[in-house]
Design a protein around this motif. Structure first.
Motif, PDB file in Angstrom:
ATOM      1  N   GLU A   1      -7.014   3.283  -0.463  1.00 38.61           N
ATOM      2  CA  GLU A   1      -6.447   3.697  -1.748  1.00 38.61           C
ATOM      3  C   GLU A   1      -7.541   4.084  -2.735  1.00 38.61           C
ATOM      4  O   GLU A   1      -7.404   5.063  -3.476  1.00 38.61           O
TER       5      GLU A   1
ATOM      6  N   HIS B   1      -6.519  -1.641   3.389  1.00 39.88           N
ATOM      7  CA  HIS B   1      -5.768  -0.628   2.639  1.00 39.88           C
ATOM      8  C   HIS B   1      -6.278  -0.390   1.232  1.00 39.88           C
ATOM      9  O   HIS B   1      -6.248   0.739   0.740  1.00 39.88           O
TER      10      HIS B   1
ATOM     11  N   PRO C   1       0.828  -1.198   0.000  1.00 43.42           N
ATOM     12  CA  PRO C   1       0.000   0.000   0.000  1.00 43.42           C
ATOM     13  C   PRO C   1       0.864   1.250   0.000  1.00 43.42           C
ATOM     14  O   PRO C   1       1.936   1.277   0.589  1.00 43.42           O
TER      15      PRO C   1
ATOM     16  N   VAL D   1      -2.809   8.239   3.387  1.00 42.06           N
ATOM     17  CA  VAL D   1      -2.671   7.360   2.236  1.00 42.06           C
ATOM     18  C   VAL D   1      -2.419   8.215   1.003  1.00 42.06           C
ATOM     19  O   VAL D   1      -3.163   9.154   0.724  1.00 42.06           O
TER      20      VAL D   1
ATOM     21  N   TYR E   1       1.586   4.326   1.425  1.00 41.04           N
ATOM     22  CA  TYR E   1       1.402   5.169   2.590  1.00 41.04           C
ATOM     23  C   TYR E   1       2.618   6.071   2.752  1.00 41.04           C
ATOM     24  O   TYR E   1       3.697   5.786   2.235  1.00 41.04           O
TER      25      TYR E   1
ATOM     26  N   MET F   1      -1.800   1.158   9.255  1.00 40.06           N
ATOM     27  CA  MET F   1      -1.240   0.971   7.922  1.00 40.06           C
ATOM     28  C   MET F   1      -1.012  -0.499   7.576  1.00 40.06           C
ATOM     29  O   MET F   1      -0.811  -0.845   6.420  1.00 40.06           O
TER      30      MET F   1
END
Length: 357
Positions: free
Chosen positions: A122, A118, A10, A335, A12, A138
């Motif tokens: 997103e 996640h 992801p 994010v 982050y 996260m």
């Protein structure tokens, strides 16, 4: 497939946010008469599942988060798999992946706090590039998102030239950017058939693909991905429930294996499952999905007895009230998605939403 909570990649960042938000002090987290009064309505909804002795531990966080949301002009999106104190205590919008994606696109808040995993955060960022999207933990990933990469999708295109690629929203932004259109469990069949192609790649969930294939003449190609919660159910287990709980209705998610859905009275997305229970009002029902959903919808379906297989999603359960409060207080764990990737992924997500609208 890894069992680690830190799955996928992801996007982050711990870098400063684009906006400047005022610092706030840690609120008092004592269970006072005022806190009891202001959270009484929330507790009334969850008293069937949260014992009275436990509510004083949740209530101060519920009040503090709801107060801070107003100060931050924030909205909390919560998936149907969130625990009841989040779902009924602090969430502004609840639903399945498609509902949350649509609401993220409509949001007028400055800040979106994503209570889910996640790929949902997103997706919110993809649809709201100028908003601040916060993820309370996260590490809250997804086994499906971990199962496939953007490079894998490019490999599928090379192997199957000209075949449209439909990507489940339970994937990373990078994977969405490589596909033609996204889908959710509630619209996968509609999306597949809308393409007018004889063969379609429906990735990465092999069970969702198999269940869609049962209802269409389109040839469905797929990937070897699966949900850690739904893949554990079996058809034999469903038959055992029918024998041990006379009259039980079985309502299954299409991420389950086909031997499970073959035993079900209804198969559909989490929103579809909820609607089926409300419309049919069964005396006893088994929701073949993540356990917390039964806790959450029991509030709206009095008189329905929920038989709980209780498979929990370890990633969804990483989101807690203290983490939500910390995220809002410090405005961290934002994010972000690379703008080039976000632009390409947004095209696929918006095609899905526009088809549904």
């Amino acid at each position: 497939m890894s069992s680690s909570a830190h799955v996928g990649t992801p996007a982050y960042t711990d870098t400063p946010l684009k906006r400047t938000f005022p610092t706030v002090a840690m609120p008092a987290l004592a269970y006072t008469p005022l806190v009891a009064e202001e959270t009484a309505a929330a507790y009334e909804k969850v008293r069937h599942i949260i014992p009275a002795i436990e509510w004083p531990a949740y209530a101060p966080y519920v009040k503090a988060i709801n107060d801070l949301k107003k100060e931050r002009n924030a909205v909390i999106l919560a998936h149907n798999y969130m625990t009841p104190e989040i779902y009924h205590g602090v969430a502004d919008i609840v639903g399945d992946s498609l509902q949350l994606a649509k609401e993220a696109a409509r949001s007028t808040a400055d800040v979106i706090v994503q209570c889910g995993v996640h790929f949902m955060a997103e997706t919110s960022k993809i649809l709201n590039p100028d908003k601040t999207i916060l993820m309370p933990d996260m590490g809250a990933g997804c086994s499906l998102a971990e199962s496939i990469t953007a490079a894998d999708v490019r490999g599928l295109r090379e192997k199957h030239p000209g075949v449209p690629i439909v990507t489940y929203v339970n994937t990373s932004a990078e994977v969405k950017a490589e596909c033609d259109i996204c889908c959710t469990s509630s619209n996968a069949l509609q999306i597949v058939e809308s393409l007018g192609a004889p063969r379609v790649l429906l990735i990465p969930d092999k069970y969702l693909a198999a269940n869609v294939a049962l209802h269409t003449d389109v040839e469905i190609l797929t990937w070897e991905g699966a949900c850690v919660v739904h893949q554990r159910f079996t058809g034999a287990e469903m038959r055992e429930y029918r024998e041990s709980v006379p009259g039980v209705k079985i309502v299954a998610h299409p991420e389950c294996p086909t031997d499970v859905t073959a035993e079900a009275d209804y198969t559909g997305s989490t929103s579809g499952m909820i609607a089926w229970v409300k419309q049919n009002n069964p005396e006893k029902v088994l929701l073949v999905t993540e356990c917390s959903m039964a806790d959450n919808i029991a509030v709206e379906t009095p008189g329905v007895d929920y038989v709980r297989p209780c498979n929990l999603c370890p990633y969804m359960k990483m989101i807690t009230l203290p983490k939500i409060l910390e995220s809002l207080m410090h405005m961290r764990d934002e994010v972000v998605v690379d703008p080039v990737i976000a632009h390409r992924a947004r095209t696929a997500v918006e095609r899905m939403i526009n088809l549904q609208s």
